[in-house]
Design a protein around this motif. Sequence first.
Motif, PDB file in Angstrom:
ATOM      1  N   VAL A  70       0.784  -1.044   0.085  1.00 33.14           N
ATOM      2  CA  VAL A  70      -0.036   0.050  -0.113  1.00 33.14           C
ATOM      3  C   VAL A  70       0.955   1.115   0.005  1.00 33.14           C
ATOM      4  CG1 VAL A  70      -1.954   1.196   1.143  1.00 33.14           C
ATOM      5  CG2 VAL A  70      -1.751  -1.135   1.332  1.00 33.14           C
ATOM      6  N   VAL A  71       0.961   2.096  -1.083  1.00 33.36           N
ATOM      7  CA  VAL A  71       2.034   3.170  -1.130  1.00 33.36           C
ATOM      8  C   VAL A  71       1.296   4.274  -0.482  1.00 33.36           C
ATOM      9  CG1 VAL A  71       2.826   4.677  -2.743  1.00 33.36           C
ATOM     10  CG2 VAL A  71       2.673   2.284  -3.262  1.00 33.36           C
ATOM     11  N   ALA A  72       2.057   4.875   0.515  1.00 38.20           N
ATOM     12  CA  ALA A  72       1.478   6.107   1.074  1.00 38.20           C
ATOM     13  C   ALA A  72       0.174   5.865   1.870  1.00 38.20           C
ATOM     14  CB  ALA A  72       1.292   7.388   0.227  1.00 38.20           C
ATOM     15  N   ALA A  73       0.046   5.012   2.499  1.00 35.41           N
ATOM     16  CA  ALA A  73      -1.322   4.213   3.000  1.00 35.41           C
ATOM     17  C   ALA A  73      -1.718   4.813   4.288  1.00 35.41           C
ATOM     18  CB  ALA A  73      -1.355   2.618   2.840  1.00 35.41           C
ATOM     19  N   GLY A 131       9.102   6.814  12.840  1.00 35.99           N
ATOM     20  CA  GLY A 131       8.826   7.010  11.425  1.00 35.99           C
ATOM     21  C   GLY A 131       9.415   8.400  11.004  1.00 35.99           C
ATOM     22  N   GLY A 132       9.108   8.841   9.564  1.00 40.82           N
ATOM     23  CA  GLY A 132       9.093   9.967   9.275  1.00 40.82           C
ATOM     24  C   GLY A 132      10.184  10.331   8.195  1.00 40.82           C
ATOM     25  N   GLU A 133      11.157   9.249   8.026  1.00 37.89           N
ATOM     26  CA  GLU A 133      12.383   9.691   6.979  1.00 37.89           C
ATOM     27  C   GLU A 133      11.810   9.614   5.834  1.00 37.89           C
ATOM     28  OE1 GLU A 133      13.221   5.168   8.282  1.00 37.89           O
ATOM     29  OE2 GLU A 133      12.116   7.265   8.881  1.00 37.89           O
ATOM     30  N   ARG A 134      12.490  10.376   4.679  1.00 36.64           N
ATOM     31  CA  ARG A 134      12.068  10.226   3.338  1.00 36.64           C
ATOM     32  C   ARG A 134      12.755   9.026   2.876  1.00 36.64           C
ATOM     33  NH1 ARG A 134      14.008  15.048  -0.676  1.00 36.64           N
ATOM     34  NH2 ARG A 134      12.518  16.272   0.579  1.00 36.64           N
ATOM     35  N   PRO A 135      11.819   8.243   2.195  1.00 36.78           N
ATOM     36  CA  PRO A 135      12.183   6.887   1.525  1.00 36.78           C
ATOM     37  C   PRO A 135      13.537   7.389   0.400  1.00 36.78           C
ATOM     38  CG  PRO A 135       9.588   7.387   1.291  1.00 36.78           C
ATOM     39  CD  PRO A 135      10.470   8.584   1.761  1.00 36.78           C
ATOM     40  N   GLU A 136      14.384   6.382   0.468  1.00 34.78           N
ATOM     41  CA  GLU A 136      15.791   6.562  -0.302  1.00 34.78           C
ATOM     42  C   GLU A 136      15.719   5.611  -1.454  1.00 34.78           C
ATOM     43  OE1 GLU A 136      18.038   8.740   0.281  1.00 34.78           O
ATOM     44  OE2 GLU A 136      17.310   9.565   1.993  1.00 34.78           O
ATOM     45  N   THR A 154       9.102  -5.685   0.693  1.00 38.38           N
ATOM     46  CA  THR A 154       9.872  -5.252  -0.289  1.00 38.38           C
ATOM     47  C   THR A 154      10.287  -4.150   0.045  1.00 38.38           C
ATOM     48  OG1 THR A 154       8.304  -4.578  -1.629  1.00 38.38           O
ATOM     49  CG2 THR A 154       8.824  -6.918  -1.675  1.00 38.38           C
ATOM     50  N   SER A 155      11.329  -3.687  -0.772  1.00 37.12           N
ATOM     51  CA  SER A 155      11.644  -1.958  -0.612  1.00 37.12           C
ATOM     52  C   SER A 155      10.638  -1.043  -0.879  1.00 37.12           C
ATOM     53  CB  SER A 155      12.923  -1.770  -1.673  1.00 37.12           C
ATOM     54  OG  SER A 155      12.478  -2.091  -3.138  1.00 37.12           O
ATOM     55  N   ALA A 156       9.759  -1.224  -1.654  1.00 31.59           N
ATOM     56  CA  ALA A 156       8.641  -0.394  -1.938  1.00 31.59           C
ATOM     57  C   ALA A 156       7.790  -0.304  -0.704  1.00 31.59           C
ATOM     58  CB  ALA A 156       7.951  -0.781  -3.242  1.00 31.59           C
ATOM     59  N   GLU A 157       7.310  -1.637  -0.208  1.00 29.54           N
ATOM     60  CA  GLU A 157       6.528  -1.717   0.848  1.00 29.54           C
ATOM     61  C   GLU A 157       7.170  -1.216   2.119  1.00 29.54           C
ATOM     62  OE1 GLU A 157       4.525  -6.232  -0.556  1.00 29.54           O
ATOM     63  OE2 GLU A 157       6.276  -6.038   0.818  1.00 29.54           O
ATOM     64  N   TYR A 158       8.564  -1.326   2.259  1.00 29.22           N
ATOM     65  CA  TYR A 158       9.158  -0.742   3.526  1.00 29.22           C
ATOM     66  C   TYR A 158       8.797   0.785   3.410  1.00 29.22           C
ATOM     67  CZ  TYR A 158      12.924   0.031   6.650  1.00 29.22           C
ATOM     68  OH  TYR A 158      13.711   0.777   7.749  1.00 29.22           O
ATOM     69  N   ALA A 159       9.314   1.330   2.164  1.00 29.38           N
ATOM     70  CA  ALA A 159       9.253   2.650   2.027  1.00 29.38           C
ATOM     71  C   ALA A 159       7.756   3.169   2.462  1.00 29.38           C
ATOM     72  CB  ALA A 159       9.733   3.208   0.457  1.00 29.38           C
ATOM     73  N   ALA A 160       6.717   2.694   1.901  1.00 32.74           N
ATOM     74  CA  ALA A 160       5.459   3.075   2.065  1.00 32.74           C
ATOM     75  C   ALA A 160       5.110   3.045   3.581  1.00 32.74           C
ATOM     76  CB  ALA A 160       4.487   1.997   1.256  1.00 32.74           C
ATOM     77  N   LEU A 161       5.637   1.892   4.443  1.00 34.10           N
ATOM     78  CA  LEU A 161       5.303   1.843   5.571  1.00 34.10           C
ATOM     79  C   LEU A 161       6.079   3.053   6.390  1.00 34.10           C
ATOM     80  CD1 LEU A 161       5.377  -1.330   7.998  1.00 34.10           C
ATOM     81  CD2 LEU A 161       6.586   0.822   8.632  1.00 34.10           C
ATOM     82  N   ARG A 162       7.171   3.343   6.233  1.00 31.62           N
ATOM     83  CA  ARG A 162       7.981   4.706   6.538  1.00 31.62           C
ATOM     84  C   ARG A 162       7.173   5.825   6.332  1.00 31.62           C
ATOM     85  NH1 ARG A 162      12.518   2.546   4.088  1.00 31.62           N
ATOM     86  NH2 ARG A 162      12.972   4.538   3.019  1.00 31.62           N
ATOM     87  N   ALA A 163       6.734   6.098   5.337  1.00 35.99           N
ATOM     88  CA  ALA A 163       5.856   7.232   4.671  1.00 35.99           C
ATOM     89  C   ALA A 163       4.660   7.000   5.508  1.00 35.99           C
ATOM     90  CB  ALA A 163       5.572   7.343   3.256  1.00 35.99           C
ATOM     91  N   VAL A 174      17.105  -5.130   6.119  1.00 38.90           N
ATOM     92  CA  VAL A 174      17.665  -6.027   5.692  1.00 38.90           C
ATOM     93  C   VAL A 174      18.383  -5.866   4.509  1.00 38.90           C
ATOM     94  CG1 VAL A 174      16.463  -8.132   6.955  1.00 38.90           C
ATOM     95  CG2 VAL A 174      15.781  -7.455   4.644  1.00 38.90           C
ATOM     96  N   PRO A 175      19.496  -6.645   3.990  1.00 37.28           N
ATOM     97  CA  PRO A 175      20.112  -6.343   2.591  1.00 37.28           C
ATOM     98  C   PRO A 175      19.258  -6.346   1.543  1.00 37.28           C
ATOM     99  CG  PRO A 175      21.316  -7.942   4.122  1.00 37.28           C
ATOM    100  CD  PRO A 175      20.002  -7.688   4.558  1.00 37.28           C
ATOM    101  N   GLY A 176      19.193  -5.402   0.522  1.00 34.85           N
ATOM    102  CA  GLY A 176      18.604  -5.350  -0.431  1.00 34.85           C
ATOM    103  C   GLY A 176      17.395  -4.249  -0.614  1.00 34.85           C
ATOM    104  N   GLY A 177      17.484  -3.514   0.636  1.00 31.26           N
ATOM    105  CA  GLY A 177      16.496  -2.449   0.894  1.00 31.26           C
ATOM    106  C   GLY A 177      14.929  -2.776   1.480  1.00 31.26           C
ATOM    107  N   GLY A 178      14.806  -3.877   1.711  1.00 35.51           N
ATOM    108  CA  GLY A 178      13.575  -4.437   2.490  1.00 35.51           C
ATOM    109  C   GLY A 178      13.957  -4.357   3.857  1.00 35.51           C
ATOM    110  N   ALA A 179      12.904  -4.982   4.479  1.00 35.10           N
ATOM    111  CA  ALA A 179      12.842  -5.123   5.754  1.00 35.10           C
ATOM    112  C   ALA A 179      11.951  -6.379   6.373  1.00 35.10           C
ATOM    113  CB  ALA A 179      12.153  -3.857   6.538  1.00 35.10           C
TER     114      ALA A 179
END
Length: 372
Positions: free
Chosen positions: A9-12, A26-31, A85-94, A323-328
């Motif tokens: 879920v992107v920016a969910a 939370g709160g950091e900008r996704p890299e 995945t990296s996208a899912e992790y970025a969405a969660l942080r956002a 974890v390695p690869g950008g995911g978590a």
Amino acid sequence: MRLRRSLAVVAAVVLAFALGYATRRGGERPEPAPATAPQPVLADAVRQVLADRYVRPLDPGALASARTVEQLIAQLGDPFTSYLTSAEYAALRADTAPRFYGIGVRVRPQGKALLRIVGVVPRSPASRAGLHKGDLLVAVDGLKVRGHIDTALAALQAPHRGPLRLVMRRKAGKSHVVSVRRGIVRQPAVFVHNEANGAVRVIRITRFSLGVAQDVRHAARGARVVVLDLRGNPGGLISEAEGTVDVFLDRGRIFSYSGAHTLAHVVKAKHSALPRMPLVVVVDRATASAAELVAAALGENKRAKIVGTRTFGKSSIQAVVPVPGGGAVKLTVAEYLTPNGRSLHGRGVHPDVTVKTRLLFRAVVLARHLPL
């Protein structure tokens, strides 16, 4: 490896939502996402995280026998532990931030070839570009969604400027191109309005993201009567839930928690509450995790009346470990108990006044007649 795309879920408004985020902020900008790690390297990293952090001791033999990340996660039988995945992790942080960089949509995969928009943040770049709930994404920035779901998700919130070309399809219509310029998207989690000719202040919290406790304190200051509306709140940051309780509860136990690799700890109110006012908390079956913690703490300390229906029933705390690869790995690290020592798992918070319809109206009426 088949990954659970239903959580993408992107920016969910919080992923899957009965999440309770523990010890991280939370709160950091996704890299930009690094290249995916080789499967054996990734599996070894996930195995170590589970062995070091999981809420209960795990069988070393079972961990060693699992060869893939999917097998490692599946053996736990825990719906709140997963690989992101990296996208899912970025969405969660956002999602735990009051603002993030992207276009401001929530999406879910529809089959293997499309992404369906399930929500658009008001006044976001996506909203200004005319995107609507129900629209289908066929391609993102020249890359078809089919076979590249994770890459398409990451592009929707990539931390750089410039227009993003989306190939869209609306219902049975033909595909068309929409250009959206990514930018800062603000997503408030606290909404305030007055009822009963200004006599009752209603504070609605949609999720416990960064800064919520401070916003609630500001909103409640000077109020004669407060209704705290937690309907549909799926949880969020435990630290923000604790801070919200501190706004209203001056002394007493808020909750306690423990885990196999986490020292048992009791969290108490910090003697920082606002001057006492009548307080009602509204809950429903979609009130979960950190939101349930708030309701239980205020209810069991006799600080508030709870109105509505039984809540979801989640009493575990998750942490998120990169974890390695950008995911978590999002994994359960502890379980919490209410001030009276109860687990909410499968039970939820039972209201003092059970109401199934017109919950907010009934809560306002009750609040007006509560003693100080």
